[in-house]
Design an enzyme around this catalytic site. Structure first.
Site, PDB file in Angstrom:
ATOM      1  N   ARG A 124       0.803  -1.231   0.000  1.00 19.14           N
ATOM      2  CA  ARG A 124       0.000   0.000   0.000  1.00 19.14           C
ATOM      3  C   ARG A 124       0.831   1.274   0.000  1.00 19.14           C
ATOM      4  O   ARG A 124       0.366   2.348   0.364  1.00 19.14           O
ATOM      5  CB  ARG A 124      -0.959   0.027   1.187  1.00 19.14           C
ATOM      6  CG  ARG A 124      -1.961  -1.089   1.125  1.00 19.14           C
ATOM      7  CD  ARG A 124      -3.156  -0.834   2.003  1.00 19.14           C
ATOM      8  NE  ARG A 124      -4.047  -1.979   1.914  1.00 19.14           N
ATOM      9  CZ  ARG A 124      -3.879  -3.100   2.576  1.00 19.14           C
ATOM     10  NH1 ARG A 124      -2.866  -3.225   3.417  1.00 19.14           N
ATOM     11  NH2 ARG A 124      -4.710  -4.099   2.415  1.00 19.14           N
ATOM     12  N   LYS A 146       3.697  11.777 -11.373  1.00 17.76           N
ATOM     13  CA  LYS A 146       2.859  10.889 -12.185  1.00 17.76           C
ATOM     14  C   LYS A 146       3.628   9.584 -12.396  1.00 17.76           C
ATOM     15  O   LYS A 146       4.736   9.593 -12.938  1.00 17.76           O
ATOM     16  CB  LYS A 146       2.569  11.517 -13.552  1.00 17.76           C
ATOM     17  CG  LYS A 146       1.469  12.568 -13.528  1.00 17.76           C
ATOM     18  CD  LYS A 146       1.126  12.994 -14.953  1.00 17.76           C
ATOM     19  CE  LYS A 146       0.069  14.093 -14.988  1.00 17.76           C
ATOM     20  NZ  LYS A 146      -0.115  14.645 -16.336  1.00 17.76           N
ATOM     21  N   GLU A 188      11.664  19.222 -24.523  1.00  8.58           N
ATOM     22  CA  GLU A 188      10.886  19.639 -23.343  1.00  8.58           C
ATOM     23  C   GLU A 188      11.495  20.888 -22.699  1.00  8.58           C
ATOM     24  O   GLU A 188      10.770  21.772 -22.231  1.00  8.58           O
ATOM     25  CB  GLU A 188      10.813  18.525 -22.291  1.00  8.58           C
ATOM     26  CG  GLU A 188      10.231  17.188 -22.775  1.00  8.58           C
ATOM     27  CD  GLU A 188       8.708  17.171 -22.951  1.00  8.58           C
ATOM     28  OE1 GLU A 188       8.040  18.152 -22.566  1.00  8.58           O
ATOM     29  OE2 GLU A 188       8.205  16.149 -23.478  1.00  8.58           O
ATOM     30  N   LYS A 230       8.877  23.074 -13.825  1.00  9.04           N
ATOM     31  CA  LYS A 230       7.872  22.017 -13.710  1.00  9.04           C
ATOM     32  C   LYS A 230       7.402  21.897 -12.255  1.00  9.04           C
ATOM     33  O   LYS A 230       6.215  21.752 -11.979  1.00  9.04           O
ATOM     34  CB  LYS A 230       8.385  20.676 -14.236  1.00  9.04           C
ATOM     35  CG  LYS A 230       7.283  19.623 -14.173  1.00  9.04           C
ATOM     36  CD  LYS A 230       7.441  18.421 -15.043  1.00  9.04           C
ATOM     37  CE  LYS A 230       6.211  17.522 -14.878  1.00  9.04           C
ATOM     38  NZ  LYS A 230       6.403  16.178 -15.411  1.00  9.04           N
ATOM     39  N   GLU A 240      -3.934  19.161 -12.496  1.00 13.69           N
ATOM     40  CA  GLU A 240      -4.165  19.702 -13.842  1.00 13.69           C
ATOM     41  C   GLU A 240      -5.556  20.295 -14.045  1.00 13.69           C
ATOM     42  O   GLU A 240      -6.278  19.952 -14.976  1.00 13.69           O
ATOM     43  CB  GLU A 240      -3.915  18.589 -14.880  1.00 13.69           C
ATOM     44  CG  GLU A 240      -3.600  19.142 -16.254  1.00 13.69           C
ATOM     45  CD  GLU A 240      -3.015  18.094 -17.209  1.00 13.69           C
ATOM     46  OE1 GLU A 240      -2.198  17.289 -16.755  1.00 13.69           O
ATOM     47  OE2 GLU A 240      -3.381  18.139 -18.381  1.00 13.69           O
ATOM     48  N   ARG A 244      -1.473  23.712 -14.818  1.00 10.90           N
ATOM     49  CA  ARG A 244      -0.630  22.589 -15.259  1.00 10.90           C
ATOM     50  C   ARG A 244      -0.791  22.299 -16.752  1.00 10.90           C
ATOM     51  O   ARG A 244       0.087  21.715 -17.374  1.00 10.90           O
ATOM     52  CB  ARG A 244      -0.921  21.328 -14.411  1.00 10.90           C
ATOM     53  CG  ARG A 244       0.100  20.210 -14.664  1.00 10.90           C
ATOM     54  CD  ARG A 244       0.012  19.060 -13.667  1.00 10.90           C
ATOM     55  NE  ARG A 244       1.013  18.032 -13.985  1.00 10.90           N
ATOM     56  CZ  ARG A 244       1.456  17.132 -13.129  1.00 10.90           C
ATOM     57  NH1 ARG A 244       1.006  17.088 -11.899  1.00 10.90           N
ATOM     58  NH2 ARG A 244       2.353  16.232 -13.507  1.00 10.90           N
ATOM     59  N   ASN A 248       1.371  21.210 -21.457  1.00  8.60           N
ATOM     60  CA  ASN A 248       0.961  20.484 -22.664  1.00  8.60           C
ATOM     61  C   ASN A 248       1.216  21.241 -23.951  1.00  8.60           C
ATOM     62  O   ASN A 248       0.781  20.804 -25.017  1.00  8.60           O
ATOM     63  CB  ASN A 248      -0.532  20.135 -22.586  1.00  8.60           C
ATOM     64  CG  ASN A 248      -0.807  19.128 -21.502  1.00  8.60           C
ATOM     65  OD1 ASN A 248       0.027  18.271 -21.225  1.00  8.60           O
ATOM     66  ND2 ASN A 248      -1.964  19.236 -20.869  1.00  8.60           N
ATOM     67  N   HIS A 251       1.800  19.453 -27.179  1.00 13.16           N
ATOM     68  CA  HIS A 251       1.452  18.051 -26.945  1.00 13.16           C
ATOM     69  C   HIS A 251       0.114  17.629 -27.545  1.00 13.16           C
ATOM     70  O   HIS A 251      -0.090  16.449 -27.805  1.00 13.16           O
ATOM     71  CB  HIS A 251       1.467  17.738 -25.448  1.00 13.16           C
ATOM     72  CG  HIS A 251       2.860  17.563 -24.895  1.00 13.16           C
ATOM     73  ND1 HIS A 251       3.786  18.584 -24.913  1.00 13.16           N
ATOM     74  CD2 HIS A 251       3.494  16.500 -24.332  1.00 13.16           C
ATOM     75  CE1 HIS A 251       4.920  18.146 -24.363  1.00 13.16           C
ATOM     76  NE2 HIS A 251       4.763  16.891 -24.005  1.00 13.16           N
ATOM     77  N   HIS A 255       0.844  14.596 -29.649  1.00 10.58           N
ATOM     78  CA  HIS A 255       0.294  13.258 -29.361  1.00 10.58           C
ATOM     79  C   HIS A 255      -0.404  12.667 -30.582  1.00 10.58           C
ATOM     80  O   HIS A 255      -0.295  11.471 -30.850  1.00 10.58           O
ATOM     81  CB  HIS A 255      -0.683  13.317 -28.190  1.00 10.58           C
ATOM     82  CG  HIS A 255      -0.002  13.418 -26.854  1.00 10.58           C
ATOM     83  ND1 HIS A 255      -0.581  14.024 -25.764  1.00 10.58           N
ATOM     84  CD2 HIS A 255       1.218  12.994 -26.436  1.00 10.58           C
ATOM     85  CE1 HIS A 255       0.259  13.961 -24.728  1.00 10.58           C
ATOM     86  NE2 HIS A 255       1.353  13.345 -25.117  1.00 10.58           N
ATOM     87  N   HIS A 267       8.812  10.923 -29.051  1.00  8.94           N
ATOM     88  CA  HIS A 267       7.969  11.926 -28.404  1.00  8.94           C
ATOM     89  C   HIS A 267       8.556  13.334 -28.586  1.00  8.94           C
ATOM     90  O   HIS A 267       7.833  14.278 -28.930  1.00  8.94           O
ATOM     91  CB  HIS A 267       7.831  11.577 -26.921  1.00  8.94           C
ATOM     92  CG  HIS A 267       7.030  12.557 -26.130  1.00  8.94           C
ATOM     93  ND1 HIS A 267       5.666  12.654 -26.245  1.00  8.94           N
ATOM     94  CD2 HIS A 267       7.405  13.515 -25.247  1.00  8.94           C
ATOM     95  CE1 HIS A 267       5.236  13.618 -25.448  1.00  8.94           C
ATOM     96  NE2 HIS A 267       6.266  14.157 -24.827  1.00  8.94           N
TER      97      HIS A 267
END
Ligand SMILES: NC(=O)c1ccc[n+]([C@@H]2O[C@H](COP(=O)([O-])OP(=O)(O)OC[C@H]3O[C@@H](n4cnc5c(N)ncnc54)[C@H](O)[C@@H]3O)[C@@H](O)[C@H]2O)c1
Ligand SMILES: [Zn+2]
Length: 367
Positions: A124, A146, A188, A230, A240, A244, A248, A251, A255, A267
């Site tokens: 956990r 993330k 980035e 960041k 987000e 946030r 993107n 992106h 994407h 990417h």
């Protein structure tokens, strides 16, 4: 009917430090020992990083008297999945690692995302330490909490927000990284300059060559600024809801390009093209100045990154793909746009700006 309410308001401090330096891998075991964060450690890494740095790190941990195991999985995005996660967990369980264990995620973004997710659910939740060894991981994936894995239905669909105990970025590990992986991270970093830091953008314009020669001072500076930017953005808006979204930039289009190329484009390259196209839309919307867009295009080129697709992409397919993206709202495609280098535009306080299909279609046709 009986009703019982359980009050559960969690306020926890999950603050952590990012340490950046040349040759700091060797400091890690003593720091961990001093902080006494766990009884047993699993250094989780991929096959390539295991031989480059993992085995040496294991030795240092053992020499410092820390009970440590090295667990590695075959390198590559295709192994960032639930099967690999289960294998790692089974190995840790068979080693009788308990709640007083911690994970050291040593490697690129694949290792960080996967090992971080293992840490989030093992018993956990146990602490983990991020030790990024790629530029992408140093400036992007190791910050923000993330974690997750890919599925056949899409990338990063199963995961958790889970913050590390600490991040160690040893810039000397970038020396073994192929040049195209430096470009991946740079894409980035250039984005961070556009969305929040004019000085960083100007610094890159000036010193791009020194980035490629891995000048320690230059690399340390761009990593530090990227982490600060960041970090600041995710601090203000972890889940987000508005700010946030600026991360993107490039992106939404990027994407879609990755998908239409069946992920046969990296990417970093896809978002480089994405930033150019989204930048053109920003100019067309009257939000951004054309000269600044040209500066962005020049910088991307100087970094050896593409600014247009190498094969023709159907504009309708692109729009369809963008609408399937989780970032589309009420059938309209949403993007974020610069208003000047270092500052993103808002409309009614919102960074996410809906764009008409026709405009996107026209710009895609022209690209
Ligand atoms: N969590 C987030 O917020 C976030 C953000 C961006 C990207 N990501 C994820 O990160 C992943 C991409 O990360 P990546 O580009 O680091 O890929 P990666 O982890 O696959 O690393 C790229 C390759 O470089 C090798 N490598 C790593 N360090 C090295 C070194 N120092 N010297 C030589 N080779 C080295 C690896 O073995 C691998 O083959 C994707 O899965 C992406 O989804 C996550
Ligand atoms: Zn990205």
């Amino acid at each position: 009917m009986e009703k019982i309410s359980i009050k559960f308001r969690r306020t926890e401090d999950r603050s952590y430090e990012i340490l950046i330096g040349n040759g700091i891998l060797k400091n890690i075991p003593l720091d961990l020992k001093e902080a006494n964060i766990a009884y047993t450690y699993a250094i989780i890494t991929d096959s390539r990083v295991a031989s480059l740095y993992g085995k040496e790190m294991l030795k240092e941990f053992l020499n410092s008297g820390l009970k440590t195991y090295l667990i590695s999985f075959p390198e590559g995005e295709e192994n960032k999945n639930r099967e690999t996660k289960a294998k790692i967990e089974d190995e840790m369980l068979s080693l009788k690692m308990a709640r007083d264990s911690a994970i050291v995620a040593l490697g690129g973004g694949v290792v960080g995302d996967l090992a971080g997710f293992v840490a989030a659910t093992y018993n956990r939740g146990i602490p983990y330490i991020q030790v990024p060894t790629t530029l992408v991981a140093s400036v992007d994936s190791s910050i923000g909490g993330k974690t997750g894995v890919d599925t056949v239905y899409g990338k990063n669909l199963i995961g958790a927000f889970y913050q590390p105990w600490r991040v160690y970025i040893d810039v000397s590990t970038l020396k073994t990284l192929p040049k195209n992986h430096i470009q991946e991270g740079l894409s980035e970093v250039i984005k961070y300059g556009v969305i929040r830091d004019e000085e960083l953008f100007e610094f890159l314009e000036k010193y791009i060559n020194k980035v490629f020669s891995l000048d320690t001072e230059v690399i340390t500076y761009i990593i530090k600024r990227s982490c600060q930017i960041k970090g600041e953005v995710v601090e203000l808006d972890e889940k987000e809801s508005n700010l946030r979204k600026i991360l993107n930039f490039g992106h939404t289009v990027g994407h879609a390009i990755e998908k239409l190329y069946n992920f046969k484009i990296s990417h970093g390259k896809a978002i480089s093209i994405g930033m150019t196209i989204e930048g053109k839309i920003a100019v067309e919307l009257g939000l951004w100045d054309k000269n600044e867009l040209n500066r962005l295009i020049s910088l991307l080129k100087a970094a050896g990154l593409p600014t247009k697709p190498t094969k023709t992409l159907d504009a309708n397919d692109m729009i369809k793909t963008m609408k399937l993206d989780k970032k589309a709202r009420e059938g309209k495609i949403e993007m974020v746009f610069p208003e000047r280098i270092g500052q993103m535009a808002t409309i009614n306080g919102s960074y996410g700006i809906k764009v008409e299909d026709d405009l996107i279609y026209r710009i895609l046709k022209e690209t």
